[in-house]
Design an enzyme around this catalytic site. Sequence first.
Site, short mmCIF file in Angstrom:
data_model
loop_
_atom_site.label_atom_id
_atom_site.label_comp_id
_atom_site.label_asym_id
_atom_site.label_seq_id
_atom_site.Cartn_x
_atom_site.Cartn_y
_atom_site.Cartn_z
N LYS A 210 0.85 -1.21 0.00
CA LYS A 210 0.00 0.00 0.00
C LYS A 210 0.88 1.25 0.00
O LYS A 210 1.88 1.29 0.71
CB LYS A 210 -0.87 0.00 1.26
CG LYS A 210 -2.29 0.43 1.02
CD LYS A 210 -3.13 0.32 2.28
CE LYS A 210 -4.57 0.65 2.03
NZ LYS A 210 -5.29 -0.24 1.14
N GLU B 287 -1.92 -9.50 4.33
CA GLU B 287 -3.28 -9.92 3.93
C GLU B 287 -3.16 -10.79 2.69
O GLU B 287 -2.54 -10.38 1.70
CB GLU B 287 -4.18 -8.72 3.64
CG GLU B 287 -5.61 -9.18 3.37
CD GLU B 287 -6.50 -8.10 2.77
OE1 GLU B 287 -7.49 -7.75 3.40
OE2 GLU B 287 -6.20 -7.64 1.64
P1 0O2 Z 1 -6.90 -2.28 -2.44
O1 0O2 Z 1 -6.70 -1.27 -3.50
O2 0O2 Z 1 -7.08 -3.68 -2.99
O3 0O2 Z 1 -5.88 -2.25 -1.34
P2 0O2 Z 1 -10.36 -3.02 5.77
O4 0O2 Z 1 -10.96 -1.92 4.91
O5 0O2 Z 1 -9.37 -3.86 5.02
O6 0O2 Z 1 -9.82 -2.54 7.06
P3 0O2 Z 1 -12.58 -4.64 5.43
O7 0O2 Z 1 -13.36 -3.75 4.52
O8 0O2 Z 1 -13.37 -5.49 6.38
O9 0O2 Z 1 -11.55 -3.86 6.28
O10 0O2 Z 1 -11.60 -5.53 4.60
P4 0O2 Z 1 -11.96 -6.68 3.62
O11 0O2 Z 1 -13.41 -6.90 3.53
O12 0O2 Z 1 -11.11 -7.83 4.06
O13 0O2 Z 1 -11.50 -6.08 2.21
C1 0O2 Z 1 -10.27 -5.49 2.00
C2 0O2 Z 1 -9.80 -5.67 0.55
O14 0O2 Z 1 -10.58 -6.66 -0.13
C3 0O2 Z 1 -9.97 -4.42 -0.31
O15 0O2 Z 1 -8.83 -3.62 -0.13
C4 0O2 Z 1 -10.05 -5.00 -1.71
O16 0O2 Z 1 -8.78 -5.38 -2.20
C5 0O2 Z 1 -10.85 -6.26 -1.48
N1 0O2 Z 1 -12.29 -5.99 -1.56
C6 0O2 Z 1 -13.17 -6.01 -0.54
N2 0O2 Z 1 -14.41 -5.75 -0.98
C7 0O2 Z 1 -14.33 -5.57 -2.31
C8 0O2 Z 1 -15.29 -5.27 -3.33
O17 0O2 Z 1 -16.48 -5.12 -3.08
N3 0O2 Z 1 -14.81 -5.17 -4.60
C9 0O2 Z 1 -13.50 -5.34 -4.93
N4 0O2 Z 1 -13.14 -5.22 -6.20
N5 0O2 Z 1 -12.56 -5.60 -3.97
C10 0O2 Z 1 -12.97 -5.72 -2.70
P5 0O2 Z 1 -8.86 -2.06 -0.38
O18 0O2 Z 1 -7.98 -1.44 0.63
O19 0O2 Z 1 -10.28 -1.57 -0.42
O20 0O2 Z 1 -8.30 -1.87 -1.81
#
Ligand code: 0O2
Length: 234
Positions: free
Chosen positions: A72, A166
């Site tokens: 990140k 992760e």
């Molecule tokens: P990036 O750009 O991939 O780093 P958190 O926000 O991690 O503290 P949360 O929301 O419970 O807590 O985490 P979760 O559900 O484990 O999801 C975190 C990551 O999963 C996201 O990271 C995305 O990579 C992926 N993800 C979760 N939901 C979605 C979705 O609806 N669509 C897509 N395309 N990816 C998803 P980041 O940081 O959002 O983005």
Amino acid sequence: MGQLHNTENMINDIIHLQSSRSLINTLTGIEQNMALYESGIQEIRTKLEILQRDARFSDHHNPIESIKSRIKRPMSIIEKMCRKGFPLSVQSMRDNLNDIAGIRVICPFIEDIYTVADMLISQDDLTLITQKDYIKNPKPNGYRSYHLVLEVPVFLSSGKEPVRVEVQLRTIAMDFWASLEHQIHYKSSHDVPNDVVAELKECAEIIAQTDERMQMLSKQIRCISDNEDAVLKK
Ligand code: 0O2
């Protein structure tokens, strides 16, 4: 509003809230920790590559199609800590954010996801921090994947440092959907229209059904080839 616009607003808020010197100090501290997270990724990647090689040499089905990783960016870390209301410091980043180091494992079939997850969880130098099954419990928008947060020890000259990584596990089809869905949300400067959201969800359901069918086909094919091997051995 769209994601780009939100991020821009968030960064403006951060700049207003923090003095620029304190923001620069936090950013510098975060950057100094990036090598540690890179090392965490390297450790888990090596474990996954060993599992891939093991499957190849032992002539078993290879449950890993490909491995991607990313770290990140410091500004995204700051943005996320502000959004979640965490204090802006390196310690807070270490304590509160689990996805600074991220690995994505793409598997051919749904069952392979659980096989790889179990193989990682059972390694005794890894600690399981969290586990989320968005395959059995998809997100309301249709998102499917299996998420693990693992803590891996990294050995530095100064001693052992636990690092959280992760790991997102998904099939090729789930990855296709998630990549496009992410692009649509990220590139859009406005809210994504409801009909597009509904269509994306429908596509996710079709993809999930196709994944199930491909899994069945693979089982049938493996069964045929096992029977042929048994006949040849007679
Ligand atoms: P990036 O750009 O991939 O780093 P958190 O926000 O991690 O503290 P949360 O929301 O419970 O807590 O985490 P979760 O559900 O484990 O999801 C975190 C990551 O999963 C996201 O990271 C995305 O990579 C992926 N993800 C979760 N939901 C979605 C979705 O609806 N669509 C897509 N395309 N990816 C998803 P980041 O940081 O959002 O983005």
